[in-house]
Design an enzyme around this catalytic site. Structure first.
Site, PDB file in Angstrom:
ATOM      1  N   THR A  14       0.831  -1.207   0.000  1.00  0.00           N
ATOM      2  CA  THR A  14       0.000   0.000   0.000  1.00  0.00           C
ATOM      3  C   THR A  14       0.866   1.259   0.000  1.00  0.00           C
ATOM      4  O   THR A  14       0.697   2.149  -0.839  1.00  0.00           O
ATOM      5  CB  THR A  14      -0.887   0.013   1.269  1.00  0.00           C
ATOM      6  OG1 THR A  14      -1.610  -1.216   1.317  1.00  0.00           O
ATOM      7  CG2 THR A  14      -1.850   1.172   1.264  1.00  0.00           C
ATOM      8  N   LYS A 107       6.358   2.011  12.518  1.00  0.00           N
ATOM      9  CA  LYS A 107       6.263   2.426  13.930  1.00  0.00           C
ATOM     10  C   LYS A 107       6.723   1.351  14.884  1.00  0.00           C
ATOM     11  O   LYS A 107       7.281   1.646  15.946  1.00  0.00           O
ATOM     12  CB  LYS A 107       4.840   2.851  14.290  1.00  0.00           C
ATOM     13  CG  LYS A 107       3.755   1.882  13.866  1.00  0.00           C
ATOM     14  CD  LYS A 107       3.067   2.406  12.636  1.00  0.00           C
ATOM     15  CE  LYS A 107       2.095   1.396  12.081  1.00  0.00           C
ATOM     16  NZ  LYS A 107       1.270   1.932  11.035  1.00  0.00           N
ATOM     17  N   GLU A 192      -7.239  -5.420   9.209  1.00  0.00           N
ATOM     18  CA  GLU A 192      -6.352  -6.505   8.785  1.00  0.00           C
ATOM     19  C   GLU A 192      -6.974  -7.856   9.149  1.00  0.00           C
ATOM     20  O   GLU A 192      -7.779  -7.954  10.063  1.00  0.00           O
ATOM     21  CB  GLU A 192      -5.021  -6.402   9.545  1.00  0.00           C
ATOM     22  CG  GLU A 192      -4.322  -5.073   9.438  1.00  0.00           C
ATOM     23  CD  GLU A 192      -3.531  -4.936   8.149  1.00  0.00           C
ATOM     24  OE1 GLU A 192      -3.175  -5.978   7.574  1.00  0.00           O
ATOM     25  OE2 GLU A 192      -3.303  -3.798   7.723  1.00  0.00           O
ATOM     26  N   ASP A 203      -0.735  -1.019  18.134  1.00  0.00           N
ATOM     27  CA  ASP A 203      -0.341  -0.069  17.088  1.00  0.00           C
ATOM     28  C   ASP A 203      -0.333   1.369  17.639  1.00  0.00           C
ATOM     29  O   ASP A 203       0.621   2.126  17.435  1.00  0.00           O
ATOM     30  CB  ASP A 203      -1.310  -0.199  15.899  1.00  0.00           C
ATOM     31  CG  ASP A 203      -1.033   0.833  14.829  1.00  0.00           C
ATOM     32  OD1 ASP A 203      -0.033   0.689  14.101  1.00  0.00           O
ATOM     33  OD2 ASP A 203      -1.806   1.808  14.720  1.00  0.00           O
ATOM     34  N   LYS A 207       2.971   4.066  18.235  1.00  0.00           N
ATOM     35  CA  LYS A 207       3.017   5.468  17.802  1.00  0.00           C
ATOM     36  C   LYS A 207       3.196   6.395  19.000  1.00  0.00           C
ATOM     37  O   LYS A 207       3.937   7.387  18.937  1.00  0.00           O
ATOM     38  CB  LYS A 207       1.734   5.815  17.047  1.00  0.00           C
ATOM     39  CG  LYS A 207       1.595   5.036  15.737  1.00  0.00           C
ATOM     40  CD  LYS A 207       0.170   5.090  15.217  1.00  0.00           C
ATOM     41  CE  LYS A 207       0.023   4.333  13.912  1.00  0.00           C
ATOM     42  NZ  LYS A 207      -1.405   4.103  13.564  1.00  0.00           N
TER      43      LYS A 207
HETATM   44  N1  LIG Z   1      -0.948   0.982   5.134  1.00  0.00           N
HETATM   45  C1  LIG Z   1      -0.944   2.147   5.781  1.00  0.00           C
HETATM   46  O1  LIG Z   1      -1.876   2.920   5.678  1.00  0.00           O
HETATM   47  C2  LIG Z   1       0.230   2.513   6.660  1.00  0.00           C
HETATM   48  C3  LIG Z   1       0.209   3.761   7.335  1.00  0.00           C
HETATM   49  C4  LIG Z   1       1.300   4.151   8.087  1.00  0.00           C
HETATM   50  C5  LIG Z   1       2.382   3.301   8.202  1.00  0.00           C
HETATM   51  N2  LIG Z   1       2.377   2.087   7.586  1.00  0.00           N
HETATM   52  C6  LIG Z   1       3.564   1.235   7.709  1.00  0.00           C
HETATM   53  O2  LIG Z   1       4.173   1.129   6.448  1.00  0.00           O
HETATM   54  C7  LIG Z   1       4.807  -0.142   6.324  1.00  0.00           C
HETATM   55  C8  LIG Z   1       4.261  -0.857   5.090  1.00  0.00           C
HETATM   56  O3  LIG Z   1       2.865  -1.007   5.224  1.00  0.00           O
HETATM   57  P1  LIG Z   1       1.925  -1.449   3.986  1.00  0.00           P
HETATM   58  O4  LIG Z   1       0.532  -1.233   4.455  1.00  0.00           O
HETATM   59  O5  LIG Z   1       2.354  -0.809   2.744  1.00  0.00           O
HETATM   60  O6  LIG Z   1       2.230  -3.027   3.962  1.00  0.00           O
HETATM   61  P2  LIG Z   1       1.892  -4.062   2.792  1.00  0.00           P
HETATM   62  O7  LIG Z   1       0.846  -3.520   1.890  1.00  0.00           O
HETATM   63  O8  LIG Z   1       1.682  -5.359   3.459  1.00  0.00           O
HETATM   64  O9  LIG Z   1       3.265  -4.109   1.958  1.00  0.00           O
HETATM   65  C9  LIG Z   1       4.418  -4.702   2.463  1.00  0.00           C
HETATM   66  C10 LIG Z   1       5.412  -4.827   1.310  1.00  0.00           C
HETATM   67  O10 LIG Z   1       6.634  -5.381   1.818  1.00  0.00           O
HETATM   68  C11 LIG Z   1       7.069  -6.399   0.935  1.00  0.00           C
HETATM   69  N3  LIG Z   1       7.855  -7.374   1.670  1.00  0.00           N
HETATM   70  C12 LIG Z   1       7.460  -8.217   2.653  1.00  0.00           C
HETATM   71  N4  LIG Z   1       8.470  -8.973   3.073  1.00  0.00           N
HETATM   72  C13 LIG Z   1       9.541  -8.615   2.314  1.00  0.00           C
HETATM   73  C14 LIG Z   1      10.884  -9.048   2.263  1.00  0.00           C
HETATM   74  N5  LIG Z   1      11.320 -10.017   3.068  1.00  0.00           N
HETATM   75  N6  LIG Z   1      11.712  -8.458   1.376  1.00  0.00           N
HETATM   76  C15 LIG Z   1      11.273  -7.479   0.559  1.00  0.00           C
HETATM   77  N7  LIG Z   1      10.005  -7.022   0.576  1.00  0.00           N
HETATM   78  C16 LIG Z   1       9.152  -7.590   1.436  1.00  0.00           C
HETATM   79  C17 LIG Z   1       5.823  -6.992   0.339  1.00  0.00           C
HETATM   80  O11 LIG Z   1       6.140  -7.639  -0.871  1.00  0.00           O
HETATM   81  P3  LIG Z   1       5.000  -8.318  -1.814  1.00  0.00           P
HETATM   82  O12 LIG Z   1       4.180  -7.185  -2.312  1.00  0.00           O
HETATM   83  O13 LIG Z   1       5.785  -8.928  -2.923  1.00  0.00           O
HETATM   84  O14 LIG Z   1       4.282  -9.277  -0.966  1.00  0.00           O
HETATM   85  C18 LIG Z   1       4.957  -5.742   0.168  1.00  0.00           C
HETATM   86  O15 LIG Z   1       5.214  -5.127  -1.062  1.00  0.00           O
HETATM   87  C19 LIG Z   1       4.539  -0.857   7.647  1.00  0.00           C
HETATM   88  O16 LIG Z   1       5.603  -0.615   8.537  1.00  0.00           O
HETATM   89  C20 LIG Z   1       3.300  -0.163   8.159  1.00  0.00           C
HETATM   90  O17 LIG Z   1       3.168  -0.228   9.567  1.00  0.00           O
HETATM   91  C21 LIG Z   1       1.325   1.688   6.812  1.00  0.00           C
END
Ligand SMILES: NC(=O)c1ccc[n+]([C@@H]2O[C@H](COP(=O)([O-])OP(=O)(O)OC[C@H]3O[C@@H](n4cnc5c(N)ncnc54)[C@H](OP(=O)(O)O)[C@@H]3O)[C@@H](O)[C@H]2O)c1
Length: 429
Positions: A14, A107, A192, A203, A207
């Protein structure tokens, strides 16, 4: 002409996909802001074949994110994988080792390892930036570290988890219970598959631990955060709260007290007319009380592709323009150990819901337990009579020391006529 800033992005979910899209969409505007072009030269994720709606041609692909940190042609590594340890942690450490700036939205990582990572970044002479890690699109890190830098913070509190705020809002508005609303939120993708970090308060606590360091100049101390989630909040509590003029919110609170710093995340009854009570759905908000500025309020989208990318890209711009501050506002060596305030000494008002057998003498026994512990009652409500069956009794207290409240509740819980463990919710005025 200044050379382009080369960026490597680990994680294309995302947030990662959002960052790539925003860098492309606003390329001209961003270059004008920082005086140079920003170019993504490398990316890493698990599945190379997954369609992410992104054109990755001309960008080097790495299966191994930590290897990307050292081998990519980039000055900045953006960590958007997640998790407090494992790949994310390795990647950040490796980036420091080879002298690359790090930007992260993680975080959990910062809450668990904030102080040592800040020191490592400093030693490496690079930035560790994390605006997206707290409250998504709200620039609260910048506000505390820069905008409010002249102040002494007394306290801050906020709604830092959109999922649990959405669930509480939805329970109240649609009159459905926790499990029901959670299941719908999961089906709709708002929650989730494993909702525990969100609904159990973890979470928000991650923060909060970060905000505490920024506000008070202390080392991040996630272990001393009191963490309670919303699983036990019933529709009955939501209704009683309304009747008493309150609304239930999962608040994250950090406060300087004479005994130390309180860090707590728990369901809280707030005045229904207060600004924080009106923050509904997935919205986040943070209120900061500082001297001399007094109260300031920050509100907006705490998650999602666009808001989170907005925060990550702001950090990229700072690095591109050469703007860099210590991770938590002061040099890592000056961060002090946090002295946690003992919650037993916390003084506040409480809401208690009891399930009692409707028979003579119950209220007298409950009142006696409270009186013996010097807990003074503000109000007591009993709804419906049904002799010998279970009925709810709700009481609120005047300001009470938490240790006394706990003792009184333990005694009340042991009464034969009290049929379920008491539900206690702290009230904040
Ligand atoms: N979503 C939000 O709104 C939000 C807001 C604030 C902060 N965050 C933080 O931002 C971070 C990412 O969140 P997200 O929501 O974007 O997560 P996500 O959609 O689950 O994406 C995670 C990404 O990491 C990749 N990944 C997982 N294991 C890996 C590895 N071993 N090597 C390389 N890449 C790997 C995944 O690859 P694949 O795509 O190939 O599976 C995916 O592209 C987290 O720390 C989260 O707490 C998220």
């Amino acid at each position: 002409v200044t050379k382009p800033l080369k960026v490597a992005v680990a994680g294309l979910g995302t947030v990662g996909a959002g960052v790539l899209k925003l860098l492309r969409r606003n390329a001209g505007h961003l270059a004008a802001r920082c005086g140079r072009e920003i170019v993504v030269t490398a990316v890493s994720a698990r599945d190379r074949n997954r369609d992410r709606g992104l054109d990755l041609s001309g960008i080097e692909w790495f299966d191994d994110a930590a290897a990307m940190a050292s081998r990519a042609d980039a000055g900045v590594v953006v960590e958007l994988i997640g998790g407090s340890d494992g790949v994310a942690h390795d990647l950040v450490r490796e980036s420091f080792r080879v002298g690359r700036h790090v930007i992260t939205a993680n975080k959990a990582l910062l809450a668990e390892h904030g102080a040592p990572l800040a020191a490592a970044a400093e030693e490496a002479g690079v930035a560790l930036a994390y605006e997206a890690a707290v409250a998504g699109g709200i620039p609260i890190v910048k506000a505390l570290r820069e905008g409010l830098a002249a102040n002494e913070v007394n306290s801050l509190y906020g709604i830092l988890n959109g999922t649990s705020n959405y669930i509480l809002t939805e329970m109240r508005e649609s009159r459905r219970d926790f499990a029901d609303v959670l299941a719908d939120a999961q089906a709709a993708g708002y929650a989730e598959a494993d909702p525990s970090f969100d609904v159990d308060g973890v979470d928000a606590a991650h923060k909060l631990a970060i905000l505490t360091s920024l506000a008070f100049g202390t080392k991040t101390d996630f272990g001393s955060v009191l963490v309670e989630g919303i699983r036990n909040i019933s529709l009955q509590d939501i209704d009683f709260a309304e009747e008493l003029g309150y609304r239930i919110k999962l608040l994250a609170i950090a406060r300087r007290t004479p005994h130390g710093i309180e860090q707590r995340v728990h369901p809280t009854m707030v005045n229904r007319e207060a600004a924080i009570a009106r923050v509904e759905g997935v919205t986040n908000a943070v209120m900061v009380d500082a001297v001399p500025v007094s109260a300031t309020v920050y509100q907006g989208a705490g998650a999602g592709e666009g808001p989170t990318a907005s925060a990550v890209v702001a950090d990229i711009l700072d690095i591109a323009a050469g703007r860099r501050l210590p991770t938590f506002g002061v040099p890592a060596a000056q961060l002090v150990d946090l002295t946690p305030a003992d919650m037993d000494q916390h003084a506040g008002a409480y809401y208690v819901r009891l399930t009692v057998r409707d028979q003579p003498g119950v209220i007298a026994d409950v009142s006696a337990a409270l009186r013996d512990e010097n807990v003074s009652l503000e109000s007591m409500l009993q709804r419906g009579r049904s002799p010998d069956a279970a009925v709810p009794v709700v009481l609120t207290t005047h300001d009470t020391v938490e240790a006394a409240m706990k003792k009184a509740l333990a005694r009340i819980a042991s009464l034969d006529t009290v049929l379920e463990p008491p539900c206690m919710i702290r009230i904040e005025e």
